[in-house]
Design a protein around this motif. Structure first.
Motif, mmCIF file in Angstrom:
data_model
loop_
_atom_site.group_PDB
_atom_site.id
_atom_site.type_symbol
_atom_site.label_atom_id
_atom_site.label_comp_id
_atom_site.label_asym_id
_atom_site.label_seq_id
_atom_site.Cartn_x
_atom_site.Cartn_y
_atom_site.Cartn_z
ATOM 1 N N ASN A 1 6.755 -22.661 6.737
ATOM 2 C CA ASN A 1 6.887 -23.838 5.779
ATOM 3 C C ASN A 1 7.791 -24.711 6.051
ATOM 4 O OD1 ASN A 1 9.793 -22.718 5.370
ATOM 5 N ND2 ASN A 1 8.860 -20.761 4.477
ATOM 6 N N TRP A 2 8.037 -25.801 5.095
ATOM 7 C CA TRP A 2 8.768 -26.878 5.688
ATOM 8 C C TRP A 2 10.282 -26.548 5.725
ATOM 9 C CZ3 TRP A 2 6.206 -30.824 7.798
ATOM 10 C CH2 TRP A 2 4.899 -30.929 7.583
ATOM 11 N N ARG A 3 10.785 -25.584 5.018
ATOM 12 C CA ARG A 3 12.289 -25.419 5.265
ATOM 13 C C ARG A 3 12.279 -24.953 6.649
ATOM 14 N NH1 ARG A 3 15.596 -20.807 3.565
ATOM 15 N NH2 ARG A 3 13.783 -19.613 2.546
ATOM 16 N N GLY A 4 11.452 -23.998 7.069
ATOM 17 C CA GLY A 4 11.617 -23.391 8.338
ATOM 18 C C GLY A 4 11.428 -24.785 9.376
ATOM 19 N N VAL A 5 10.506 -25.637 9.306
ATOM 20 C CA VAL A 5 10.617 -26.575 10.051
ATOM 21 C C VAL A 5 11.710 -27.520 10.262
ATOM 22 C CG1 VAL A 5 9.124 -28.764 10.595
ATOM 23 C CG2 VAL A 5 7.830 -26.789 9.500
ATOM 24 N N MET A 6 12.333 -27.813 9.216
ATOM 25 C CA MET A 6 13.517 -28.520 9.197
ATOM 26 C C MET A 6 14.743 -27.739 9.597
ATOM 27 S SD MET A 6 12.348 -31.397 8.703
ATOM 28 C CE MET A 6 13.835 -32.186 8.637
ATOM 29 N N MET A 7 14.783 -26.823 9.274
ATOM 30 C CA MET A 7 15.909 -25.833 9.928
ATOM 31 C C MET A 7 15.785 -25.635 11.504
ATOM 32 S SD MET A 7 17.870 -25.031 7.680
ATOM 33 C CE MET A 7 18.843 -23.654 8.157
ATOM 34 N N GLN A 8 14.641 -25.548 11.864
ATOM 35 C CA GLN A 8 14.487 -25.598 13.335
ATOM 36 C C GLN A 8 14.804 -26.938 13.926
ATOM 37 O OE1 GLN A 8 10.379 -24.650 14.807
ATOM 38 N NE2 GLN A 8 11.011 -24.395 16.791
ATOM 39 N N GLU A 9 14.210 -27.861 13.305
ATOM 40 C CA GLU A 9 14.538 -29.521 14.006
ATOM 41 C C GLU A 9 16.021 -29.643 13.886
ATOM 42 O OE1 GLU A 9 14.056 -33.849 12.187
ATOM 43 O OE2 GLU A 9 12.230 -32.668 11.931
ATOM 44 N N LEU A 10 16.803 -29.099 12.916
ATOM 45 C CA LEU A 10 18.162 -29.507 12.608
ATOM 46 C C LEU A 10 19.159 -28.431 13.222
ATOM 47 C CD1 LEU A 10 17.869 -31.128 9.309
ATOM 48 C CD2 LEU A 10 18.121 -32.259 11.532
ATOM 49 N N ALA A 11 18.575 -27.605 13.937
ATOM 50 C CA ALA A 11 19.344 -26.283 14.305
ATOM 51 C C ALA A 11 20.894 -26.799 15.031
ATOM 52 C CB ALA A 11 18.613 -25.354 15.458
ATOM 53 N N GLY A 12 21.751 -26.280 14.595
ATOM 54 C CA GLY A 12 23.239 -26.602 15.071
ATOM 55 C C GLY A 12 23.847 -27.688 14.586
ATOM 56 N N ARG A 13 22.941 -28.459 13.727
ATOM 57 C CA ARG A 13 23.566 -29.842 13.312
ATOM 58 C C ARG A 13 24.164 -30.044 11.792
ATOM 59 N NH1 ARG A 13 18.931 -34.197 14.171
ATOM 60 N NH2 ARG A 13 20.654 -35.532 13.453
ATOM 61 N N ILE A 14 23.741 -28.878 11.031
ATOM 62 C CA ILE A 14 24.252 -28.688 9.788
ATOM 63 C C ILE A 14 25.041 -27.383 9.514
ATOM 64 C CG2 ILE A 14 22.364 -30.187 8.986
ATOM 65 C CD1 ILE A 14 21.098 -27.767 7.877
ATOM 66 N N ASP A 15 26.195 -27.547 8.756
ATOM 67 C CA ASP A 15 26.958 -26.486 8.417
ATOM 68 C C ASP A 15 26.170 -25.638 7.442
ATOM 69 O OD1 ASP A 15 28.850 -24.823 7.660
ATOM 70 O OD2 ASP A 15 30.433 -26.060 7.507
ATOM 71 N N LEU A 16 25.756 -24.528 7.736
ATOM 72 C CA LEU A 16 25.000 -23.602 6.768
ATOM 73 C C LEU A 16 25.858 -22.966 6.031
ATOM 74 C CD1 LEU A 16 22.131 -22.168 9.096
ATOM 75 C CD2 LEU A 16 22.086 -24.040 7.462
ATOM 76 N N SER A 17 26.957 -23.044 6.009
ATOM 77 C CA SER A 17 28.299 -22.315 5.144
ATOM 78 C C SER A 17 28.386 -23.188 3.978
ATOM 79 C CB SER A 17 29.614 -22.325 5.720
ATOM 80 O OG SER A 17 30.007 -23.321 5.965
ATOM 81 N N ARG A 18 27.934 -24.773 4.011
ATOM 82 C CA ARG A 18 27.875 -25.609 2.924
ATOM 83 C C ARG A 18 26.561 -25.809 2.443
ATOM 84 N NH1 ARG A 18 31.233 -30.519 4.346
ATOM 85 N NH2 ARG A 18 30.703 -30.116 6.463
ATOM 86 N N VAL A 19 25.642 -25.606 2.843
ATOM 87 C CA VAL A 19 24.192 -26.051 2.421
ATOM 88 C C VAL A 19 23.598 -24.607 1.996
ATOM 89 C CG1 VAL A 19 21.772 -26.836 3.302
ATOM 90 C CG2 VAL A 19 23.959 -27.690 4.360
ATOM 91 N N HIS A 20 23.047 -24.799 0.655
ATOM 92 C CA HIS A 20 22.683 -23.407 0.000
ATOM 93 C C HIS A 20 21.323 -23.614 -0.646
ATOM 94 C CE1 HIS A 20 26.656 -21.574 0.003
ATOM 95 N NE2 HIS A 20 27.084 -22.887 -0.304
ATOM 96 N N PHE A 21 20.271 -22.892 -0.060
ATOM 97 C CA PHE A 21 18.957 -22.843 -0.348
ATOM 98 C C PHE A 21 18.915 -21.946 -1.514
ATOM 99 C CE2 PHE A 21 18.798 -24.590 3.792
ATOM 100 C CZ PHE A 21 17.811 -25.657 3.604
ATOM 101 N N LEU A 22 18.584 -22.332 -2.849
ATOM 102 C CA LEU A 22 18.727 -21.289 -4.029
ATOM 103 C C LEU A 22 17.449 -20.979 -4.585
ATOM 104 C CD1 LEU A 22 21.582 -23.256 -6.011
ATOM 105 C CD2 LEU A 22 21.946 -21.334 -4.145
ATOM 106 N N GLY A 23 16.459 -21.507 -4.078
ATOM 107 C CA GLY A 23 15.128 -21.102 -4.362
ATOM 108 C C GLY A 23 14.905 -21.513 -5.729
ATOM 109 N N ARG A 24 14.294 -20.661 -6.525
ATOM 110 C CA ARG A 24 14.113 -21.254 -7.971
ATOM 111 C C ARG A 24 15.067 -20.384 -8.736
ATOM 112 N NH1 ARG A 24 8.798 -20.858 -6.117
ATOM 113 N NH2 ARG A 24 7.394 -22.922 -6.518
ATOM 114 N N VAL A 25 15.568 -20.986 -9.611
ATOM 115 C CA VAL A 25 16.705 -20.678 -10.506
ATOM 116 C C VAL A 25 16.521 -20.651 -11.892
ATOM 117 C CG1 VAL A 25 18.513 -21.478 -8.790
ATOM 118 C CG2 VAL A 25 17.837 -22.905 -10.705
ATOM 119 N N GLU A 26 17.367 -19.954 -12.717
ATOM 120 C CA GLU A 26 17.155 -20.136 -14.582
ATOM 121 C C GLU A 26 17.486 -21.603 -14.623
ATOM 122 O OE1 GLU A 26 16.290 -17.480 -16.059
ATOM 123 O OE2 GLU A 26 16.058 -16.162 -14.564
ATOM 124 N N TYR A 27 16.812 -21.712 -15.848
ATOM 125 C CA TYR A 27 17.140 -23.144 -16.530
ATOM 126 C C TYR A 27 18.577 -23.470 -16.727
ATOM 127 C CZ TYR A 27 15.676 -27.435 -18.934
ATOM 128 O OH TYR A 27 15.656 -28.798 -19.313
#
Length: 460
Positions: A267-293
């Motif tokens: 998926n596109w998230r996996g593509v971008m995570m591979q492209e940016l590996a080591g360049r973003i601080d994942l402790s501060r970037v949160h993929f929440l999926g689908r959330v309650e309204y």
């Protein structure tokens, strides 16, 4: 009045319209759809059989058209059942995108139709070949034009159409514009409203935790994909995170495909995570999926910079909601977005495909807090003036009345022999021809508004 609504996924975008009519009372509402579990008390839901899959032998460019013809056939059969029950609508309202409305004029001749025309597919000036990173080969251009088969058949019915934005109408040929009205969609300004108190306490949504002194950047899409600028946003993050140690990032959206082609693998998230590996601080970037309204709205309210990017396509509900809550918005420079976001007035506009431009705009929003506050207030003011659900309901009712050729007023119930008519019936009977229907009672409106949708990242 008697209404027949049609949408393959009941209730679709007609939820609020149907609720408004029910709150007023005195209307008979039938809704034809594919089978699903959704239900609205007071609405007679009639399902048609889901059409079978398109045979493998059908030409790839004709597969959508083939499915539309199957839906048209199924919709015809469903409408015949409705007619057999003795129901004849005063107006038919529905979405033309999937084909089930194409043959309803044969079941209910003379009944006016108000159809939703969402988008006209082109090979230039819209989404196709907009992004040079994902070019479409010329041999596929014919398939894009073929996607307009249902558009043309629906228009050839000689009925009435509506669409929600100037941009969406502009995608249609000029000779179609005369029969396409613009009815701007709105959001509930009581639910989608600013809440400054959120900034004074820690907000927690899933794994995300944002303290009062931290800065929150938000991004929302039904699915994380290039059509909504996901790749541009991700490529902007390394600069943003490096410049501001106090930044936390929230991304709401699934990993499926809503628009465009999937990546070669995953998926596109996996593509971008591979492209940016080591360049973003994942402790501060949160993929929440689908959330309650409720969480979706809370994130927008707390946002210090909401990023909304899009190919030249259909605007998402989240853009309208972000404006309504007064979020400081960084928008892409496509007409989809700039119909709402004017640079320096209701937000900041960045180059949609340029990560550095997006990063510059986000950092400016975070650094110039007076500017961010002014833009957020202006976005809210724009929403109040242009994106009010109550106004949308009034406008849509007026459009239905115009198409039906009559006022939308409750029908008086048949009185029992010897019974005196109720005051409401007397008032309705005494209303002069041409008078507008009275608005729904405030209590009914509040009750309808309180029933919030469950999914946060929605269309479109």
């Amino acid at each position: 009045m008697k209404f027949l609504f049609v949408h393959q996924n009941f209730p679709g975008q007609y939820l609020h319209i149907v609720r408004d009519l029910l709150a007023e009372g005195g209307h008979e509402i039938v809704f034809m759809t594919e089978p699903n579990r959704n239900a609205i008390p007071g609405v007679r839901k009639v399902t048609y059989a889901a059409p079978p899959r398109v045979p493998d032998g059908v030409h790839p460019a004709a597969r959508e058209y083939d499915m539309a013809m199957r839906r048209a056939e199924a919709g015809y059969a469903g409408a015949m059942q409705i007619r057999a029950l003795g129901f004849r609508p005063d107006i038919i309202v529905g979405h033309h995108g999937w084909g089930e409305m194409l043959n309803l004029c044969d079941v209910f001749p003379g009944v006016p139709i108000l159809g939703y025309f969402e988008f006209y597919y082109r090979i230039d000036g819209t989404d196709v070949n907009y992004d040079p990173e994902f070019p479409m080969p010329p041999e596929r251009f014919g398939a894009v034009r073929a996607k307009n088969g249902v558009n043309h058949l629906a228009f050839a019915l000689g009925q009435h159409g509506q669409t929600p934005t100037e941009w969406q109408r502009s995608t249609y040929p000029a000779w179609m514009h005369g029969r396409l009205s613009i009815v701007r969609e709105g959001v509930d300004l009581g639910i989608c409203r600013p809440d400054p108190a959120l900034r004074r306490r820690t907000l927690k949504v899933g794994p995300l935790s944002v303290a009062p002194r931290q800065k929150l950047i938000t991004y929302v899409a039904r699915n994380l994909e290039p059509y909504r600028g996901f790749h541009t946003f991700m490529r902007a993050l390394p600069r943003i995170l490096a410049a501001r140690s106090d930044v936390v990032v929230s991304l709401v959206g699934g990993d499926e495909i809503s628009y465009g082609a999937p990546p070669p693998q995953g998926n596109w998230r996996g593509v971008m995570m591979q492209e940016l590996a080591g360049r973003i601080d994942l402790s501060r970037v949160h993929f929440l999926g689908r959330v309650e309204y409720e969480d979706h709205i809370a994130l927008l309210r707390r946002s210090d910079a909401h990023v909304y990017l899009s190919y030249p396509f259909v605007a998402s509900w989240s853009l309208r909601e972000a404006m309504a809550v007064g979020a400081p918005i960084v928008g892409g420079d496509t007409p989809t977005v700039t119909e709402f976001i004017a640079d320096g007035e209701t937000g900041l506009v960045a180059a949609n495909l340029d990560p550095d431009s997006v990063a510059d705009a986000v950092l400016r929003m975070l650094e110039e807090r007076d500017l961010a506050a002014r833009l957020g207030e202006a976005a809210r003011a724009y929403a109040v003036a242009n994106l009010d659900l109550a106004q949308y309901l009034r406008d849509f009712r007026a459009e239905m009345a115009r198409v039906a050729g009559r006022d939308i007023v409750p029908e008086a119930p048949s009185p029992r022999p010897g019974a005196k008519p109720a005051r409401a019936v007397k008032a309705a009977a005494a209303r002069p021809t041409g008078a507008k229907a009275s608005p729904a009672k405030p209590a009914a409106v509040r009750k309808a508004a309180a029933a919030k949708p469950r999914a946060a990242a929605r269309r479109r």
